[in-house]
Design a protein around this motif. Structure first.
Motif, PDB file in Angstrom:
ATOM      1  N   ASP A  42       4.927   2.555  41.785  1.00 54.45           N
ATOM      2  CA  ASP A  42       4.517   3.669  42.630  1.00 54.45           C
ATOM      3  C   ASP A  42       5.300   3.721  43.935  1.00 54.45           C
ATOM      4  OD1 ASP A  42       2.873   5.922  43.128  1.00 54.45           O
ATOM      5  OD2 ASP A  42       1.657   4.721  44.502  1.00 54.45           O
ATOM      6  N   ALA A  65       7.365   4.376  32.203  1.00 50.51           N
ATOM      7  CA  ALA A  65       6.074   4.407  32.896  1.00 50.51           C
ATOM      8  C   ALA A  65       6.333   4.750  34.356  1.00 50.51           C
ATOM      9  CB  ALA A  65       5.366   3.054  32.795  1.00 50.51           C
ATOM     10  N   CYS A  66       5.662   5.782  34.870  1.00 48.10           N
ATOM     11  CA  CYS A  66       5.888   6.203  36.254  1.00 48.10           C
ATOM     12  C   CYS A  66       4.616   6.870  36.784  1.00 48.10           C
ATOM     13  CB  CYS A  66       7.064   7.172  36.333  1.00 48.10           C
ATOM     14  SG  CYS A  66       7.409   7.762  38.000  1.00 48.10           S
ATOM     15  N   PRO A  67       3.910   6.244  37.725  1.00 48.63           N
ATOM     16  CA  PRO A  67       2.683   6.837  38.246  1.00 48.63           C
ATOM     17  C   PRO A  67       2.910   8.006  39.200  1.00 48.63           C
ATOM     18  CG  PRO A  67       3.126   4.765  39.349  1.00 48.63           C
ATOM     19  CD  PRO A  67       4.144   4.891  38.245  1.00 48.63           C
ATOM     20  N   GLU A 115       3.824  11.476  40.290  1.00 49.23           N
ATOM     21  CA  GLU A 115       3.969  12.742  39.577  1.00 49.23           C
ATOM     22  C   GLU A 115       5.276  13.448  39.907  1.00 49.23           C
ATOM     23  OE1 GLU A 115       3.805  17.031  38.990  1.00 49.23           O
ATOM     24  OE2 GLU A 115       3.691  16.031  40.955  1.00 49.23           O
ATOM     25  N   ARG A 131       8.036  11.922  37.901  1.00 46.74           N
ATOM     26  CA  ARG A 131       7.914  12.291  36.486  1.00 46.74           C
ATOM     27  C   ARG A 131       8.536  13.669  36.253  1.00 46.74           C
ATOM     28  NH1 ARG A 131       2.579  10.387  36.904  1.00 46.74           N
ATOM     29  NH2 ARG A 131       1.718  12.469  36.543  1.00 46.74           N
ATOM     30  N   HIS A 162       5.072   8.250  30.544  1.00 47.34           N
ATOM     31  CA  HIS A 162       3.663   7.915  30.688  1.00 47.34           C
ATOM     32  C   HIS A 162       3.334   7.589  32.151  1.00 47.34           C
ATOM     33  CE1 HIS A 162       3.683   7.539  26.280  1.00 47.34           C
ATOM     34  NE2 HIS A 162       4.863   6.971  26.476  1.00 47.34           N
ATOM     35  N   GLU A 163       2.057   7.617  32.475  1.00 49.42           N
ATOM     36  CA  GLU A 163       1.627   7.412  33.852  1.00 49.42           C
ATOM     37  C   GLU A 163       1.444   5.938  34.199  1.00 49.42           C
ATOM     38  OE1 GLU A 163      -1.729   9.747  35.005  1.00 49.42           O
ATOM     39  OE2 GLU A 163      -0.958  11.577  34.085  1.00 49.42           O
ATOM     40  N   SER A 164       1.428   5.052  33.220  1.00 52.70           N
ATOM     41  CA  SER A 164       1.226   3.626  33.508  1.00 52.70           C
ATOM     42  C   SER A 164       1.962   2.772  32.492  1.00 52.70           C
ATOM     43  CB  SER A 164      -0.266   3.280  33.470  1.00 52.70           C
ATOM     44  OG  SER A 164      -0.753   3.324  32.142  1.00 52.70           O
TER      45      SER A 164
END
Length: 260
Positions: free
Chosen positions: A194, A223-225, A227, A230, A245-247
């Protein structure tokens, strides 16, 4: 010019819209920052040269010296300065242009307090990491994948090939990055923390890594929290080659599903 009295780092805010400038100054002062403000790019550069703040928040679209030129000049003088750019809503192309000039983050107008706080937190963490000389990217191995952890400002310079860090997954072992990446046949998981920042050169490096992994038949997930990053990964075409993905947990699940 306005200067607040704070308990944290100084930050320079540059925006030609006075209501936005005043709103940002109030929000930042409430969080303890010593705030310097400038109503255009020329005044902003003058303030930067006088005070050398470690953080700058600048609008991109301004008359005269615009935000991209401000960014270019600041990075030429002080590459380590955290520069967060303010873009128009959904203007990913402009955000990518700023990242190519080594902006470390971006937020959209209208500015939400949550997005501002997230960008500031990431900048603070990156500044703190500079004092530890920690590598911005390391490779580790888990039972299911080779994991590239990106935790700092990743600008395309390849990974630390000798350092290692405490693995996040029980039972995994740290690996020299270059050799592990080239020799493993495990899936590749790119884990963007993050607090990470990735500029255009870093995105190009990731693209080459993903293509090489896919060329060897390896599944790849990102994986990238954050936004906003992303959106950049999608706009740059990385998501045509790797799932996003978010995690890390969700990315690992997707890789296990593909090889299961």
């Amino acid at each position: 010019m306005h200067s607040g009295v704070g308990t944290m780092r100084s930050i320079l805010v540059i925006d030609d819209e006075q209501p936005t400038l005043e709103m940002l100054a109030l929000l930042l002062e409430a969080q303890g920052y010593n705030v310097l403000t400038a109503a255009d790019g020329s005044a902003g550069m003058a303030a930067f040269e006088r005070h050398s703040p470690p953080m700058v928040l600048t609008d991109i679209k301004m008359p005269g010296i615009d935000g991209l030129e401000v960014l270019r000049r600041i990075k030429a003088k002080s590459p380590a300065t955290e520069v967060i750019v303010i873009t128009g809503h959904g203007d990913v192309d402009l955000a990518m242009a700023a990242l190519n000039l080594k902006a470390t983050d971006f937020i959209d107008k209208p500015i939400s307090q949550a997005a501002l706080q997230a960008a500031l937190r990431r900048s603070e963490e990156r500044i703190d990491r500079l004092t530890t000389n920690d590598s911005p990217a390391r490779m580790r191995q888990t039972p299911d994948a080779m994991v590239l952890d990106i935790t700092g400002t990743f600008s395309g310079t390849f990974l630390n090939t000798t350092g290692s860090h405490q693995p996040a997954t029980t039972g995994s072992t740290a690996e020299p990055a270059q050799g592990a990446l080239n020799t493993s046949d495990k899936p590749l998981l790119i884990n963007v923390s993050d607090c990470a920042s990735i500029n255009g050169a870093g995105i190009a490096t990731l693209g080459r890594m993903i293509q090489e992994a896919r060329g060897k038949g390896r599944a790849v997930a990102i994986a990238c929290p954050a936004e906003n990053f992303r959106r950049v990964f999608s706009a740059s075409g990385l998501t045509r080659l790797a799932s996003l993905h978010e995690s890390e947990d969700l990315a690992a699940q997707a890789l296990r599903a593909r090889i299961g």
